[in-house]
Design a protein around this motif. Structure first.
Motif, PDB file in Angstrom:
ATOM      1  N   GLN A  21       0.815  -1.167   0.025  1.00  0.00           N
ATOM      2  CA  GLN A  21       0.272   0.179  -0.045  1.00  0.00           C
ATOM      3  C   GLN A  21       0.913   1.300   0.015  1.00  0.00           C
ATOM      4  OE1 GLN A  21      -2.460  -0.588   3.503  1.00  0.00           O
ATOM      5  NE2 GLN A  21      -4.091  -1.356   2.267  1.00  0.00           N
ATOM      6  N   LYS A  22       2.086   1.289   0.742  1.00  0.00           N
ATOM      7  CA  LYS A  22       2.776   2.508   1.062  1.00  0.00           C
ATOM      8  C   LYS A  22       3.432   2.570  -0.326  1.00  0.00           C
ATOM      9  CE  LYS A  22       3.103   2.942   5.779  1.00  0.00           C
ATOM     10  NZ  LYS A  22       4.212   3.002   6.819  1.00  0.00           N
ATOM     11  N   HIS A  23       3.908   1.555  -1.104  1.00  0.00           N
ATOM     12  CA  HIS A  23       4.852   1.771  -2.237  1.00  0.00           C
ATOM     13  C   HIS A  23       3.863   2.317  -3.245  1.00  0.00           C
ATOM     14  CE1 HIS A  23       8.659   0.277  -1.372  1.00  0.00           C
ATOM     15  NE2 HIS A  23       8.206  -0.473  -0.279  1.00  0.00           N
ATOM     16  N   ILE A  24       2.415   1.717  -3.315  1.00  0.00           N
ATOM     17  CA  ILE A  24       1.539   1.952  -4.509  1.00  0.00           C
ATOM     18  C   ILE A  24       1.219   3.509  -4.244  1.00  0.00           C
ATOM     19  CG2 ILE A  24      -0.911   1.838  -5.408  1.00  0.00           C
ATOM     20  CD1 ILE A  24      -0.253  -1.230  -4.668  1.00  0.00           C
ATOM     21  N   ILE A  25       1.068   3.880  -2.764  1.00  0.00           N
ATOM     22  CA  ILE A  25       0.509   5.480  -2.769  1.00  0.00           C
ATOM     23  C   ILE A  25       1.714   6.437  -3.136  1.00  0.00           C
ATOM     24  CG2 ILE A  25       0.285   7.086  -0.822  1.00  0.00           C
ATOM     25  CD1 ILE A  25      -1.571   4.744   0.541  1.00  0.00           C
ATOM     26  N   ALA A  26       3.153   6.033  -2.720  1.00  0.00           N
ATOM     27  CA  ALA A  26       4.192   6.750  -3.262  1.00  0.00           C
ATOM     28  C   ALA A  26       4.288   6.744  -4.755  1.00  0.00           C
ATOM     29  CB  ALA A  26       5.434   6.091  -2.862  1.00  0.00           C
ATOM     30  N   PHE A  27       4.017   5.612  -5.458  1.00  0.00           N
ATOM     31  CA  PHE A  27       4.013   5.620  -7.055  1.00  0.00           C
ATOM     32  C   PHE A  27       2.880   6.530  -7.352  1.00  0.00           C
ATOM     33  CE2 PHE A  27       2.662   3.974 -10.970  1.00  0.00           C
ATOM     34  CZ  PHE A  27       3.866   3.806 -11.635  1.00  0.00           C
ATOM     35  N   GLN A  67      11.313   9.925  -3.690  1.00  0.00           N
ATOM     36  CA  GLN A  67      12.309   8.806  -4.389  1.00  0.00           C
ATOM     37  C   GLN A  67      13.280   8.378  -3.002  1.00  0.00           C
ATOM     38  OE1 GLN A  67      12.223   7.890  -7.436  1.00  0.00           O
ATOM     39  NE2 GLN A  67      10.333   8.805  -7.886  1.00  0.00           N
ATOM     40  N   MET A  68      13.609   9.331  -2.253  1.00  0.00           N
ATOM     41  CA  MET A  68      14.781   9.044  -1.162  1.00  0.00           C
ATOM     42  C   MET A  68      13.829   8.236  -0.123  1.00  0.00           C
ATOM     43  SD  MET A  68      18.000  10.099  -2.101  1.00  0.00           S
ATOM     44  CE  MET A  68      18.840  11.307  -2.649  1.00  0.00           C
ATOM     45  N   GLY A  69      12.925   8.752  -0.085  1.00  0.00           N
ATOM     46  CA  GLY A  69      12.137   7.984   1.104  1.00  0.00           C
ATOM     47  C   GLY A  69      11.549   6.641   1.049  1.00  0.00           C
ATOM     48  N   TYR A  70      10.860   6.423  -0.055  1.00  0.00           N
ATOM     49  CA  TYR A  70      10.361   5.179  -0.219  1.00  0.00           C
ATOM     50  C   TYR A  70      10.901   4.457  -1.153  1.00  0.00           C
ATOM     51  CZ  TYR A  70       6.270   7.016   2.199  1.00  0.00           C
ATOM     52  OH  TYR A  70       5.402   7.313   3.078  1.00  0.00           O
ATOM     53  N   TRP A  71      11.634   4.802  -2.078  1.00  0.00           N
ATOM     54  CA  TRP A  71      12.331   3.845  -3.148  1.00  0.00           C
ATOM     55  C   TRP A  71      13.688   3.619  -2.679  1.00  0.00           C
ATOM     56  CZ3 TRP A  71       8.404   1.799  -4.974  1.00  0.00           C
ATOM     57  CH2 TRP A  71       7.289   2.645  -5.517  1.00  0.00           C
ATOM     58  N   MET A  72      14.408   4.555  -2.176  1.00  0.00           N
ATOM     59  CA  MET A  72      15.806   4.399  -1.726  1.00  0.00           C
ATOM     60  C   MET A  72      15.815   4.163  -0.220  1.00  0.00           C
ATOM     61  SD  MET A  72      18.006   7.004  -3.869  1.00  0.00           S
ATOM     62  CE  MET A  72      19.462   6.529  -3.538  1.00  0.00           C
ATOM     63  N   HIS A  73      14.703   3.962   0.516  1.00  0.00           N
ATOM     64  CA  HIS A  73      14.516   3.705   2.026  1.00  0.00           C
ATOM     65  C   HIS A  73      15.277   4.207   2.952  1.00  0.00           C
ATOM     66  CE1 HIS A  73      12.241   0.210   0.617  1.00  0.00           C
ATOM     67  NE2 HIS A  73      13.176   0.024  -0.254  1.00  0.00           N
ATOM     68  N   MET A  74      15.428   5.785   2.787  1.00  0.00           N
ATOM     69  CA  MET A  74      16.105   6.654   3.508  1.00  0.00           C
ATOM     70  C   MET A  74      15.479   6.985   4.798  1.00  0.00           C
ATOM     71  SD  MET A  74      19.440   7.099   2.451  1.00  0.00           S
ATOM     72  CE  MET A  74      20.097   6.555   0.817  1.00  0.00           C
TER      73      MET A  74
END
Length: 106
Positions: A21-27, A67-74
């Protein structure tokens, strides 16, 4: 309880926040920001150029945060060293840009 059970329980707890869900929302949020940027540039003749630049800069900053927070897991724990290096690199790049502009106009 055995060690294997504890390890599997910890890994389940640790990766629980990595839901779809979090990845879909971020996308979806990234796509919406991109569409807003395209719409702003597409209506550049009708909108003040300063407003267009401001909107594009805001969209760019929000995209970087996503991008940094969700896809690069920062946003996760244990990423302080890479974040510090990125902040240091941004500081050096910004300093080089400012000094280059100053040197040309001086």
């Amino acid at each position: 309880m055995t060690t294997h059970q504890v390890t599997s329980d910890n890994s389940k707890r640790r990766h629980k926040h990595e839901g779809k869900q979090k990845h879909i929302i971020a996308f979806i949020f990234s796509i919406v920001l991109t569409l807003i940027a395209f719409a702003t540039v597409g209506s550049a003749g009708e909108v003040n150029p300063t407003f267009t630049v401001i909107i594009l800069l805001v969209m760019a900053v929000l995209q970087v945060v996503i991008q940094m927070g969700y896809w690069m897991h920062m946003k996760d724990k244990g990423h302080m060293i890479p974040i510090m290096f990125m902040i240091g690199g941004a500081f050096i790049a910004l300093t080089a840009i400012v000094m280059g502009v100053y040197w040309v106009w001086w």
